[in-house]
Design a protein around this motif. Structure first.
Motif, PDB file in Angstrom:
ATOM      1  N   PRO A   1      -4.731  -6.064  -9.844  1.00 32.99           N
ATOM      2  CA  PRO A   1      -4.324  -6.228 -11.239  1.00 32.99           C
ATOM      3  C   PRO A   1      -5.022  -5.307 -12.234  1.00 32.99           C
ATOM      4  O   PRO A   1      -4.415  -4.839 -13.190  1.00 32.99           O
ATOM      5  N   ASP A   2      -6.332  -5.039 -12.021  1.00 30.96           N
ATOM      6  CA  ASP A   2      -7.077  -4.272 -13.015  1.00 30.96           C
ATOM      7  C   ASP A   2      -8.294  -3.616 -12.362  1.00 30.96           C
ATOM      8  O   ASP A   2      -8.556  -3.807 -11.168  1.00 30.96           O
ATOM      9  N   LEU A   3      -9.035  -2.860 -13.175  1.00 32.40           N
ATOM     10  CA  LEU A   3     -10.190  -2.124 -12.657  1.00 32.40           C
ATOM     11  C   LEU A   3     -11.253  -3.068 -12.112  1.00 32.40           C
ATOM     12  O   LEU A   3     -11.869  -2.794 -11.087  1.00 32.40           O
ATOM     13  N   GLU A   4     -11.494  -4.199 -12.786  1.00 41.58           N
ATOM     14  CA  GLU A   4     -12.510  -5.134 -12.312  1.00 41.58           C
ATOM     15  C   GLU A   4     -12.138  -5.719 -10.962  1.00 41.58           C
ATOM     16  O   GLU A   4     -13.003  -5.961 -10.113  1.00 41.58           O
ATOM     17  N   ALA A   5     -10.842  -5.958 -10.732  1.00 43.22           N
ATOM     18  CA  ALA A   5     -10.405  -6.451  -9.426  1.00 43.22           C
ATOM     19  C   ALA A   5     -10.666  -5.400  -8.349  1.00 43.22           C
ATOM     20  O   ALA A   5     -11.026  -5.725  -7.214  1.00 43.22           O
ATOM     21  N   CYS A   6     -10.504  -4.120  -8.696  1.00 44.30           N
ATOM     22  CA  CYS A   6     -10.793  -3.032  -7.759  1.00 44.30           C
ATOM     23  C   CYS A   6     -12.286  -3.012  -7.434  1.00 44.30           C
ATOM     24  O   CYS A   6     -12.682  -2.861  -6.270  1.00 44.30           O
ATOM     25  N   ARG A   7     -13.119  -3.213  -8.444  1.00 43.45           N
ATOM     26  CA  ARG A   7     -14.563  -3.257  -8.223  1.00 43.45           C
ATOM     27  C   ARG A   7     -14.927  -4.422  -7.291  1.00 43.45           C
ATOM     28  O   ARG A   7     -15.763  -4.296  -6.396  1.00 43.45           O
TER      29      ARG A   7
END
Length: 363
Positions: A297-303
């Motif tokens: 969904p977003d950059l934090e989910a990728c992290r």
């Protein structure tokens, strides 16, 4: 610098910190928060107003507004206040107001987003006034460690969960926007650990605590979190038995004392995993060298996905198509070094790498 301090420094355009009576505060700015005052009184100076904030016991005070006489204390800062338009810089027509916020404590919750956790609600609470009330119900929960909430204002309904986006399995059980219209999601930001997947495994001997009559794996995990005599890093569960360890599979010696599957049948193992420390998000990327390509969904989910993936040291993320590229390399270890490009050779990608672990080429 953490993301809250960084955002504060950028938006308030101030120097990093100045010391008040006890806590660390942003420099004063001509600004204010509207409609979110939890306490009001009279103060002789801005520092006096800050001391009132630090002394609050009925709520966690994060910011102050001061106009030379009137002192406003709020449980919000410019990061957490909703709607965001309620933070004004300068303070509308009332430019005499000075604003400062604490930098030594974070807003304890992420800003609510249109999202939800599916199927993992541990408590359903009705007649909840707003998201702040929902947060408080989670913070006050005594039956389990509450990490996140789903709230729907139309129904005044609040779901509490022992999971957050990092711990939920699979990630598909967290949806943003929520699969059901009208739900907002928020999670605690002060949770340092999440739980690894449960696997058939165990640590041989070395049990710091051996508890009976703990019916489920999740209750055993909660028992680990509540331990105060030592830092509990892993658990084993079987039937109604729960073992707590001060070790995990990386720290146990000899390493052969961790066995997967367990040398004794039917034991399930899970360990606390630290999210890690990361660089700022950069306009950069690593060319090729991807160990996994995901849509999140977003950059934090990728992290989060990189944090949970063994051997992952960095990631590239692109908002336009939600593409998340995980890599076992970082800018110091990638070969040739020119495969790290800043700015990225393809526009739209952002890059971040872990700084709290030794990363190298795994081949």
């Amino acid at each position: 610098m953490d993301r809250f301090t960084r955002i504060t420094a950028i938006l308030l355009m101030v120097s990093p910190v100045c010391l008040s009576q006890n806590g660390k505060w942003s420099e004063a700015a001509e600004a204010c928060i509207s409609n979110h005052n939890d306490w009001q009184g009279t103060a002789s100076s801005l520092d006096h107003c800050k001391r009132y904030c630090e002394a609050q016991t009925s709520f966690r005070c994060l910011s102050v507004d001061f106009n030379g006489e009137t002192c406003m204390n709020s449980r919000h800062n410019h990061y957490s206040v909703q709607p965001s338009g309620d933070f004004n810089q300068p303070c509308g027509v009332q430019t005499t107001y000075q604003y400062a916020e604490r930098l030594d404590i974070d807003y304890g919750w992420t800003i609510p987003v249109s999202g939800c956790i599916k199927n993992y609600n541990d408590k359903d609470i009705r007649e909840v006034d707003d998201m702040n009330d929902c947060h408080k119900r989670c913070e006050d929960e005594a039956e389990f460690v509450c990490l996140s909430v789903d709230y729907k204002s139309e129904l005044k309904k609040c779901f509490l969960s022992r999971h957050n986006r990092a711990s939920i399995r699979s990630l598909g059980e967290y949806t943003q926007p929520c699969y059901s219209e009208g739900w907002q999601y928020s999670e605690k930001t002060d949770t340092e650990f999440y739980w690894s997947d449960a696997v058939p495994g165990c640590i041989r001997l070395n049990n710091a605590v051996h508890d009976a009559q703990i019916s489920s794996l999740s209750d055993c995990q909660d028992r680990c979190l509540s331990e105060t005599d030592f830092t509990c890093l892993s658990i084993e569960h079987k039937d109604s038995l729960c073992n707590l360890h001060r070790y995990n599979r990386d720290t146990i010696r000899p390493t052969s004392d961790y066995t997967q599957p367990c040398y004794t049948p039917d034991w399930t193992y899970s360990e606390r995993v630290k999210f890690g420390s990361w660089t700022d998000d950069l306009d950069a990327c690593i060319r090729s060298h991807n160990m996994n390509t995901l849509e999140v969904p977003d950059l934090e989910a990728c992290r989060l996905m990189c944090a949970q993936t063994e051997g992952c040291c960095s990631f590239d993320y692109r908002d336009s198509d939600h593409q998340c590229l995980l890599s076992a390399y970082n800018r110091a270890t990638v070969t040739p070094s020119t495969d790290y490009t800043e700015p990225c050779y393809i526009s739209g990608y952002r890059y971040s790498e872990r700084v709290d672990k030794f990363c190298r080429h795994l081949d």
